[in-house]
Enzyme design. Structure first.
Site, PDB file in Angstrom:
ATOM      1  N   CYS A 247       0.875  -1.170   0.000  1.00  0.00           N
ATOM      2  CA  CYS A 247       0.000   0.000   0.000  1.00  0.00           C
ATOM      3  C   CYS A 247       0.911   1.219   0.000  1.00  0.00           C
ATOM      4  O   CYS A 247       2.120   1.101  -0.191  1.00  0.00           O
ATOM      5  CB  CYS A 247      -0.960  -0.012   1.190  1.00  0.00           C
ATOM      6  N   THR A 248       0.361   2.397   0.201  1.00  0.00           N
ATOM      7  CA  THR A 248       1.143   3.620   0.012  1.00  0.00           C
ATOM      8  C   THR A 248       2.348   3.680   0.949  1.00  0.00           C
ATOM      9  O   THR A 248       3.480   3.821   0.506  1.00  0.00           O
ATOM     10  CB  THR A 248       0.255   4.857   0.230  1.00  0.00           C
TER      11      THR A 248
END
Ligand SMILES: [Zn+2]
Length: 365
Positions: A247-248
């Protein structure tokens, strides 16, 4: 127009020095618990500036040294409300703005302001034993990236909608996936080849403009969608394969990997530091393809000029990484929408009689 000079200081050796002059404020993508991509409007922004005078300068100084700090810690917090009050007080004392979520599982903080004040906030935060070893990430930006200071207690740091299922101890989320550095991920792929599958732990709109090569991209429109998706059986064929979630910045994968393992995924890894850290290590020379969706007015960022365009305009099919509100006129949703279509949509009159204006984030490349 106000020109802000953003001076990047080297802090904790994690930031690169340099000076950026821009029309506006350089900001950073944040990855917050309830920061699901949804229609966004951009508030009027005034640069945050230090008003103290330069030595020998008769004018009010407009040179700022803003910084944003991001960190999360999964650790049991017996009294989240007390932590909330303390964090709110420290931030107010130092004039910081941003978003902090406190839960019985820990804390997720993204705040910004003058670098001297942000450093004091970090020092104060680290004085609490449970947060002492927080992995602090620094990024260019300022408190102006946030409309205000928001410090809240929530059932979960990241809103998967299953607070009762997530267990946390002093080492973090119980039963989570094995952390892999960007180099470790490359080693795993070199060793296991096509057996390895990347699993995008973000929402679909984020993945549409950038993702790991061959990654599984779900139809999630919010983090709450992941549990029903995993329970649907749609991804059961991955349960015997090495799965690398990403994810980010990594916070969502901390929980996602524990939920996957609890559902029978046998070999689950998570990309340590998320796409952000991977991009710092490998840029566009590795397994990442496209642009990184970020939670501010830039909408997306690229790791280099070589970033391939992997998104396609929902309206005309043109290759683009631009994201905008579409359809608009209160039915706002984020979509990949090319600059040309953004302009055309902006010129249209919607069914309500109001002009359909796309959101900011339009990028030409
Ligand atoms: Zn288009």
């Amino acid at each position: 127009m106000v020109v802000v000079v953003v001076i990047s200081d080297s802090v904790d050796n994690t930031s690169v020095g340099g000076i950026t002059i821009c029309d506006g404020v350089v900001s950073v993508g944040t990855e917050h618990a309830d920061n699901t991509p949804a229609a966004r409007t951009v508030p009027a922004r005034m640069p945050q500036t230090r008003r103290d005078r330069c030595p020998g300068c008769p004018y009010s100084c407009t040179v700022s040294t803003p910084k944003i700090v991001l960190f999360y810690v999964f650790t049991p917090l017996a009294d989240p409300e007390a932590i909330r009050l303390w964090q709110q007080s420290v931030c107010e004392q130092h004039g910081l703005r941003g978003r902090i979520i406190v839960s019985p599982h820990g804390i997720n903080s993204t705040v910004g302001g003058d670098i001297t004040q942000v450093k004091k906030y970090v020092k104060a935060t680290r004085s609490y034993p449970a947060f002492k070893n927080a992995d602090i990430k620094w990024s260019d930006g300022s408190g102006d990236d946030f409309p205000r200071l928001s410090v809240r207690v929530r059932p979960e740091i990241v809103t998967f909608g299953v607070p009762g299922e997530v267990a946390v101890d002093s080492r973090g989320v119980v039963g989570g996936g094995v952390h892999l550095s960007p180099q470790d991920v490359h080693a795993l792929v070199a060793d296991r080849g096509d057996e390895v599958v990347f699993f995008d732990g973000r929402n679909r709109i984020e993945a549409e403009v950038g993702h790991f090569d061959g990654a599984v991209i779900t139809d999630a429109t919010s983090t709450r969608d992941f549990v029903p998706l995993l329970d649907s059986g749609r991804y059961d064929d991955l349960k015997d394969r090495p799965v690398v979630t990403y994810c980010t910045g990594g916070v969502r994968c901390e929980v996602l990997t524990s939920l996957m393992r609890a559902r029978g995924f046998r070999e689950v890894y998570q990309l340590d530091g998320g796409i952000v850290r991977y991009g710092e290590e490998f840029g566009d020379r590795g397994l990442w393809q496209g642009s990184l969706y970020v939670f501010d007015e830039r909408m997306t960022v690229d790791f280099s000029d070589d970033a391939p365009v992997v998104g396609a305009c929902v309206r005309c099919g043109t290759a683009t990484n631009a994201v905008a509100n579409f359809p608009d006129a209160l039915g706002r949703e984020l979509a990949v929408l090319c600059p040309s279509c953004q302009s055309e949509v902006a010129g249209d009159v919607g069914p309500t009689g109001e002009a359909e204006k796309p959101a900011v984030g339009e990028r030409h490349r």
